[in-house]
Design a protein around this motif. Structure first.
Motif, PDB file in Angstrom:
ATOM      1  N   UNK A 324      -9.923  27.499  21.753  1.00  0.00           N
ATOM      2  CA  UNK A 324      -9.883  27.997  20.971  1.00  0.00           C
ATOM      3  C   UNK A 324     -10.021  29.553  21.361  1.00  0.00           C
ATOM      4  N   UNK A 325      -8.941  30.697  20.161  1.00  0.00           N
ATOM      5  CA  UNK A 325     -10.074  31.641  20.283  1.00  0.00           C
ATOM      6  C   UNK A 325     -10.432  31.920  19.142  1.00  0.00           C
ATOM      7  N   UNK A 326     -11.004  32.731  18.960  1.00  0.00           N
ATOM      8  CA  UNK A 326     -12.130  32.634  18.153  1.00  0.00           C
ATOM      9  C   UNK A 326     -11.785  33.850  16.823  1.00  0.00           C
ATOM     10  N   UNK A 327     -12.128  33.639  15.796  1.00  0.00           N
ATOM     11  CA  UNK A 327     -10.952  35.195  14.333  1.00  0.00           C
ATOM     12  C   UNK A 327     -12.812  34.643  13.650  1.00  0.00           C
ATOM     13  N   UNK A 328     -12.273  35.531  12.514  1.00  0.00           N
ATOM     14  CA  UNK A 328     -13.445  35.356  11.593  1.00  0.00           C
ATOM     15  C   UNK A 328     -13.442  33.961  10.858  1.00  0.00           C
ATOM     16  N   UNK A 329     -12.304  33.545  10.103  1.00  0.00           N
ATOM     17  CA  UNK A 329     -11.938  31.862   9.632  1.00  0.00           C
ATOM     18  C   UNK A 329     -12.354  30.780  11.112  1.00  0.00           C
ATOM     19  N   UNK A 330     -14.069  29.829  10.566  1.00  0.00           N
ATOM     20  CA  UNK A 330     -14.315  29.383  11.223  1.00  0.00           C
ATOM     21  C   UNK A 330     -13.733  28.071  11.876  1.00  0.00           C
TER      22      UNK A 330
END
Length: 375
Positions: A324-330
């Motif tokens: 998955x793409x990385x965002x601020x939520x784990x």
């Protein structure tokens, strides 16, 4: 050679009468039919189990005509997916009078049932009902499939392009890892032999004793250790130092392959093009805390560093791999590729992790290729 096919939806074979006949044919063959959307998690998980690749997330973006026999899914045809970024959709696929058809598939046990053409017709007729004048069947690579669409939908070839033309240059990649580095090794091997059109500029590791560093040296890839001494350095200071180390490598894409340090918001904002591999089957809906499985049951979505151990502690039978793409939520970024895996009862953690490695390698490879095709 890849082909974009066009279907004239104004043809009578896609009018309301034709839709009714196609659905009646599915029923007379002994199947139930329904229209499903992104909330049909059973369909999406079945697609991942049956076909793999990116099809479930494409179906998640649209609506699907689905054929079932009892509790078993037999086949599906997706129409009008929204927001897809594949490069082959930027020509005819961007025209307001052209609707997108696909993905489309019939399960292995049902491919001689004859329901395929009726699912195809039903989905195309639904596209016509949406107001489109034409349908685009994108990126068809096999002549046998082109012939299938010509015969069953009156399709014609509208655009042709070599697959290699979609990947005109190699992407500069930085890998971040904390442990053994088996996923890093798989990516490095594919990059070296040309199966992945990327150049790995460096491996960044936060553990000085990680075996991933030896793998980088063996592959001739520059390695950098950016470790955090928790007793002598503030977390905020380390985060700044880590971000600067990655900035120095100027990556187009970051790959988090077993990276065990939580990245701060500033890092994620600075490097939005980042893919993480996670050892669990995660929902396509990033807000959901449960995931539907290929057998129609559901379980907790196992996020975090102990995903495999938590799943086995709960005595569940399904695990998997998700890129998955990385965002601020784990572990809540946009899913690119996922694949479920069914375990034997009471399997050990070591055996589970060993079984997951080849699955993770395939999922990471598919996610990188998807990212490249969406550039």
């Amino acid at each position: 050679m890849m082909q974009n096919l066009l279907v004239d939806l104004r043809d009578e074979r896609f009018d309301e009468a034709a839709l009714g006949r196609a659905l009646a044919n599915i029923e007379s063959a002994g199947y139930a039919h329904a229209e499903s959307d992104f909330e049909d998690g059973h369909l999406l998980a079945w697609i991942d189990d049956e076909f793999g690749g990116t099809w479930s997330s494409e179906a998640f973006a649209g609506r699907s005509v689905v054929a079932r026999r009892g509790d078993e899914i037999a086949g599906f045809a997706t129409y009008d997916p929204k927001g897809l970024r594949f490069s082959w959709l930027r020509g005819l696929g961007a025209h307001p009078e052209v609707g997108i058809f696909g993905p489309f598939g019939v399960g292995r046990g049902f491919r001689k049932s004859g329901i395929g053409p009726d699912l195809l017709t039903a989905a195309l007729a639904r596209l016509r009902r949406c107001g489109y004048a034409q349908a685009l069947i994108p990126a068809v690579g096999e002549e046998k499939l082109v012939a299938y669409y010509v015969t069953n939908a009156g399709a014609r070839v509208a655009e042709s392009f070599p697959k290699a033309s979609l990947l005109q240059r190699r992407a500069r990649v930085v890998v971040m890892a904390s442990g053994d580095g088996s996923n890093f090794q798989a990516v490095a091997d594919r990059a070296r032999d040309g199966r992945l059109p990327i150049d790995i500029a460096a491996l960044i590791c936060n553990a000085p004793d990680a075996y991933a560093l030896q793998r980088a040296r063996d592959a001739g890839i520059r390695e950098r250790v950016v470790a955090w001494d928790r007793s002598g350095e503030k977390r905020s200071s380390y985060d700044v130092r880590l971000r600067k180390a990655v900035e120095e490598e100027s990556p187009e894409l970051l790959l988090l392959l077993g990276w065990m340090h939580l990245l701060d918001v500033a890092f994620v904002t600075r490097f939005p093009e980042a893919i993480n591999i996670h050892p669990a089957f995660l929902p396509l809906d990033q807000t959901s805390d449960r995931v539907i499985l290929p057998d129609g049951t559901s379980q907790k979505a196992y996020r975090g560093a102990r995903a495999v151990r938590d799943a086995l502690a709960d005595d569940v039978r399904w695990i998997g791999a998700t890129a998955h793409l990385v965002n601020a939520a784990t572990d809540r970024g946009e899913v690119l590729v996922r694949k479920p895996l069914l375990f034997e009862p009471r399997v050990t953690t070591d055996l589970a992790l060993e079984a997951l490695h080849p699955l993770e390698h395939r999922v990471v490879n598919g996610a990188i290729m998807r990212w490249l095709y969406e550039r």
